[in-house]
Design an enzyme around this catalytic site. Sequence first.
Site, PDB file in Angstrom:
ATOM      1  N   PHE A 158      -7.341   8.836   3.069  1.00 27.49           N
ATOM      2  CA  PHE A 158      -6.287   9.838   3.306  1.00 27.49           C
ATOM      3  C   PHE A 158      -5.762   9.787   4.734  1.00 27.49           C
ATOM      4  O   PHE A 158      -5.269  10.772   5.255  1.00 27.49           O
ATOM      5  CB  PHE A 158      -6.789  11.243   2.950  1.00 27.49           C
ATOM      6  CG  PHE A 158      -7.486  11.304   1.613  1.00 27.49           C
ATOM      7  CD1 PHE A 158      -6.772  11.096   0.444  1.00 27.49           C
ATOM      8  CD2 PHE A 158      -8.851  11.523   1.532  1.00 27.49           C
ATOM      9  CE1 PHE A 158      -7.405  11.102  -0.784  1.00 27.49           C
ATOM     10  CE2 PHE A 158      -9.496  11.533   0.297  1.00 27.49           C
ATOM     11  CZ  PHE A 158      -8.770  11.326  -0.868  1.00 27.49           C
ATOM     12  N   ILE A 202      -8.043   2.236  -1.758  1.00 27.51           N
ATOM     13  CA  ILE A 202      -8.753   3.463  -1.353  1.00 27.51           C
ATOM     14  C   ILE A 202      -8.755   4.479  -2.494  1.00 27.51           C
ATOM     15  O   ILE A 202      -8.904   5.683  -2.271  1.00 27.51           O
ATOM     16  CB  ILE A 202      -8.131   4.056  -0.070  1.00 27.51           C
ATOM     17  CG1 ILE A 202      -6.653   4.415  -0.282  1.00 27.51           C
ATOM     18  CG2 ILE A 202      -8.277   3.085   1.075  1.00 27.51           C
ATOM     19  CD1 ILE A 202      -6.033   5.153   0.913  1.00 27.51           C
ATOM     20  N   GLY A 203      -8.596   3.947  -3.697  1.00 25.32           N
ATOM     21  CA  GLY A 203      -8.500   4.817  -4.858  1.00 25.32           C
ATOM     22  C   GLY A 203      -7.100   4.833  -5.413  1.00 25.32           C
ATOM     23  O   GLY A 203      -6.795   5.473  -6.415  1.00 25.32           O
ATOM     24  N   ASN A 226       2.378   1.036 -12.175  1.00 26.22           N
ATOM     25  CA  ASN A 226       1.389   1.367 -13.208  1.00 26.22           C
ATOM     26  C   ASN A 226       1.419   2.886 -13.376  1.00 26.22           C
ATOM     27  O   ASN A 226       0.919   3.619 -12.531  1.00 26.22           O
ATOM     28  CB  ASN A 226      -0.009   0.887 -12.783  1.00 26.22           C
ATOM     29  CG  ASN A 226      -1.072   1.215 -13.831  1.00 26.22           C
ATOM     30  OD1 ASN A 226      -1.013   2.248 -14.503  1.00 26.22           O
ATOM     31  ND2 ASN A 226      -2.057   0.342 -13.966  1.00 26.22           N
ATOM     32  N   VAL A 255       4.363   6.354  -3.626  1.00 20.59           N
ATOM     33  CA  VAL A 255       4.306   7.569  -4.429  1.00 20.59           C
ATOM     34  C   VAL A 255       3.083   8.434  -4.082  1.00 20.59           C
ATOM     35  O   VAL A 255       3.047   9.620  -4.367  1.00 20.59           O
ATOM     36  CB  VAL A 255       4.342   7.202  -5.938  1.00 20.59           C
ATOM     37  CG1 VAL A 255       3.025   6.582  -6.384  1.00 20.59           C
ATOM     38  CG2 VAL A 255       4.693   8.396  -6.788  1.00 20.59           C
ATOM     39  N   GLY A 256       2.115   7.827  -3.424  1.00 18.43           N
ATOM     40  CA  GLY A 256       0.830   8.502  -3.228  1.00 18.43           C
ATOM     41  C   GLY A 256       0.892   9.690  -2.284  1.00 18.43           C
ATOM     42  O   GLY A 256       0.054  10.577  -2.352  1.00 18.43           O
ATOM     43  N   GLU A 257       1.858   9.697  -1.413  1.00 17.71           N
ATOM     44  CA  GLU A 257       1.986  10.832  -0.493  1.00 17.71           C
ATOM     45  C   GLU A 257       3.067  11.798  -0.959  1.00 17.71           C
ATOM     46  O   GLU A 257       2.995  12.994  -0.697  1.00 17.71           O
ATOM     47  CB  GLU A 257       2.263  10.324   0.918  1.00 17.71           C
ATOM     48  CG  GLU A 257       1.121   9.441   1.402  1.00 17.71           C
ATOM     49  CD  GLU A 257       1.228   9.046   2.859  1.00 17.71           C
ATOM     50  OE1 GLU A 257       0.177   8.812   3.464  1.00 17.71           O
ATOM     51  OE2 GLU A 257       2.343   8.960   3.409  1.00 17.71           O
TER      52      GLU A 257
END
Lengths: 316, 732, 169
Positions: B242, B468-469, B618, B690-692
Amino acid sequence: MKPFTYERAGSPAEAAAAAARVQGARFIAGGTNLLDLMKLQIETPTHLIDVNGLALDSIEATQEGGLRIGALVRNTDLAADARVRRDYALLSRALLAGASGQLRNKATTAGNLMQRTRCPYFYDTNQPCNKRQPGSGCAAIGGFSRPLAVVGSSEACIATNPGDMAVAMRALGAVVETVKPDGTTRSIPIAEFHRLPGDTPHVETALERGELITAVTLPPPVGGTHIYRKVRDRASYAFALVSVAAIVQRDGTGRVALGGVAPKPWRVEAAEAELPRGARAATAAILDGARPTHENAFKIPLVERTLGAVLAQARG
Amino acid sequence: MKFDTPATTNPIDQMQVVGHPLNRIDGPLKTTGRAPYAYERHDAVPNQAYGYVIGAAIAKGRITAMDLSAARAAPGVLAIVTAENAGPLGKGNYNVAKLLGGPEVEHYHQAIAIVVAATFEQARAAAYLVKVDYAESQGAFDLAGAKAAGLGPSQATPDARVGDFAHAFAAAPVQLDATYTTPDQSHSMMEPHASLAAWDGDRVVVWTSNQMIDWSTGDLARTLNMPKEKVRLISPFIGGGFGGKLWLRTDAVLAALGARAARRPVKVALTRPLIPNNTTRRAATIQRIRIGATQDGKISAIGHESWSGNLLGGHPENAVEQTRLLYAGANRLTGTRLAQLDLTEGNSMRAPGEAPGLMALEIAMDEMAEKLGMDPVEFRAINDTQVDPSNPDRPFSRRQLVECLRLGAERFGWVGRSARPGTRREGQWLVGMGMASGFRNNVVMRSGARVRLDGQGVVTVETDMTDIGTGSYTIIAQTAAEMMGVAMDKVVVRLGDSAFPASAGSGGQWGGNSSTAGVYAACVKLRETVAQKIGLNSADAVFEDGQVRTGNRQVSLAEAAGESGLVAEDTIEFGDLAKRFQESTFAGHFVEVGVDAATGEVRVRRMLAVCAAGRILNPKTARSQVIGAMTMGVGGALVEELALDKRRGFFVNHDLAGYEVPVHADIPHQEVIFLDEVDEMSSPMKAKGVGELGLCGVAAAVANAIYNATGVRVRDYPITLDKYLDRLPEVA
Amino acid sequence: MTKVSFTVNGQAVALSLDTRTTLLDALREHLQLTGSKKGCDHGQCGACTVMVNGRRINSCLSLAVMHEGNEVTTIEGLGSPESMHPMQDAFVRHDGYQCGYCTPGQICSSVAILEEIKAGIPSHVSADLNAQPRVTPEEIRERMSGNICRCGAYSNIVDAITEVAGRQA
């Protein structure tokens, strides 16, 4: 964690005697709080007496019509016991509101009574703390005190007792049974078990050196509606901001004990006469003499509002 | 490969593998406990010893004496390293405070020693025997105090101005001028920072947990004053970061120093209570927002100033970032003000800038909509802009914010929201809905990869990219499978090793798009190599079903590779498209909460995010990124705060009991919708981050829902019940 | 050093340990079963969850020497990559994890809570203390709350558990 020697006790009396014999000895049962503190060298026993093998893990009816809960009954088993669920729902509810499933599987009845404060200054050995290091001062006073006590505290310590189970037991009028190193036994009403800090906040219970809790007895059921309402920041796995343990009878009389507000489960029997008059009057009486900090003054209206909701729920 | 013109049709567009919701290829390892994290590499080297890190007991001052004698004499102790005996150390480019402090102490729990012993128990016990004397000095810890003292913009980060904000705001018929605060936060990833270091002569290998292998390899070399070529970092599995593991941190430095001193491999994990004050934090902010609008809701002036604090040499939390770009308005002012504070370094935590910035801005927008008597969705929609408001010649590459908001409103049942707050009651619950725009810039970073094709037709990708996941393993495999025309089970992905080509790494939501683009580039080169090997024109060659063919000629990849195999390596490099176009990602966040009418406890009942973030490589792993971010957003809204003791200069609640993050019971079922989108300006993958994005705006949506439920506006995060209990209705 | 014997995933083990060694460190460092994770070492995260004599506990808050004769089951004992436990498989399909670090603890708890519900153990959210608890999302969330997932896979984890519970029913 300092090195320690380890033994498994054969009987309660032997355990107590061993604890008195070895300087720095401590009992260990579930270990969920003791090991936590040992890792931080807040607890530094030189010798651990494992009491898990003692046959203190049953719940039995007493002749008086109450229950005798063995010291080693796990929180999960106590909460799930059919008699407790039926007659002492307050206790089941309090237990289930505490910790996590994993911790309740380990934590014992006696150990839960013995758990120490979660005051963050107590947990940080760089900080002064009269409870951890008598005479060093209290960093919490004037510091981050939001989770800490509003009543029963002292100039030396404003730590809160973190328990849920004990709050219910306080409302239920439980009695703590012990054995001393000399083999004698005694019964300590829960009201007298936890001590207020005064100028000796490191002395937290009435237990003497080596004294071992063997059971907690509950008096016969008193009926009524049992409600344990725990208010916390997140929905689970958190200590209470405040909790209200209430037994309310049809006529509006009842009992109330509070968690999260004091150095011990907080009950003022004399104040309970105010219950039929409502939450405001009762709260004022229960928290009479409260000395909150600016960070935790919200706990007083929170108790009042929570108690109000509890009484409304009890009225149905 | 240089990416400097918009992407045209390429093999990724086939979407035979890319774009499918495949299970993670590392899933069976992770769910069975077989994925090895840094501290668990018993296989790596024999004879590992254990390190235990000691943190400073004061926030600011000097160590006047360290007595190591008792610790040295303790059982099992092999070495103790302090600044005094470590030898000269350099400092990395990316850390502000020293990773081994002393004699100066720059912040609380700054590492000042590592004790190495044969066992963990021995190292821990000996660490408590180290006696340290300090001379404390007065530190600065109070951001609000610094603001009150008149802290203004710095020369390094001057205010950005467009038009005449002051006049336009003063002249606006509808105005909002409000101040919001966000607290210090801690990443609280589940895996503590951990490293195992082993020396071989003058070379060191560090198995670690790090998001940015190339940065951190360089920084470890700089810190140890040795050539980068002699440092190797290996980080195939990372238990969350994070942003907290973007950098070289003390675990890696002290494992290396400890191993050198003890002359055997040493592993070390930071203890949980050390992490919040030792590692980086998301810095608290005070944000003043001014919005002026016409009666019909057009923003004419928007101003956003943010105060934050950091160690000398640190950066401000750029909480005004999104305000430059999110809404139209001819007159604009944005700026940051930085106080020098002696707290552990403030630095990136998931969506730095936008995450705290939108916590404030999107409450302000809600307040403004109410002042205007407008629906919050409509107010945002009419202030949409398809160009950079500061530079109208610069369009967004793709901007579907309004589409996100409208679809979200429809799917969430926004029409059922009562515009009048505090009017919906269900039993004990006051119920309300809130929404917010989500916005996060898309960053692209050069990224390299090596791709091998072997005689069995297996494609192996090697890159120092990390997972990191986020799902990097899986989307990289999908990219390689698509490009080479092979099945997923014919792709092997090896990540997180500085021996592999340097990648974008994982940060700033740039990793997925950039690293797969790097793999794309390497695969393009491998396709050429394959074609060349068998004498085909690569432009015409079709890679499909493990075969390569042109016209009626067909050769299996295995055959093409032959016994010796083929290898290609390339790096994607990005031109100025990101300058010519504003590349950003957008979302609409919708939240429904219940607030206990008596106690004020908030429970989130429903959540929806609609995201427009380019091609979704994905949907399964991307959705997970978004729900995870939404969860963190709930934490930021309701519970997360590093409690600062301003007298003593440290974060008091420095463990996972004190610093509360959401648990299962806090999170309802979460819905995520991805708009169908490709962005040709972003990369050959046409994807964006997209993760943030999934975090940006969530907390404000929660805050706005609480307002809608209760009619009580709280402008200080986290929104805990003590901040509004006195404004709730009386208990019956 | 103190001797202790117990079984791990059905295998008898005999260890000679520093009394200070936690069950978690005995598993991770001495038996090299690193599936059980150390997230906090203080009972605040649940990553170390294992089953002892059929019950889930935080192995970080338990001394190894206190487990003489116990049966310990870790994530490695539930299944392997080649032969996953149904819960492990459901976690993969529902993407009930991200970084993977809390995952073994989540899965051990997931398996255990379904047994706890079957055994009639009530929870904080059980409306009626005296009724058989049911497998509802609310019950799952409360019972799983001792396992923190900072990546925030909760919604997917609940889906995975619900599916496995449905198949068992």
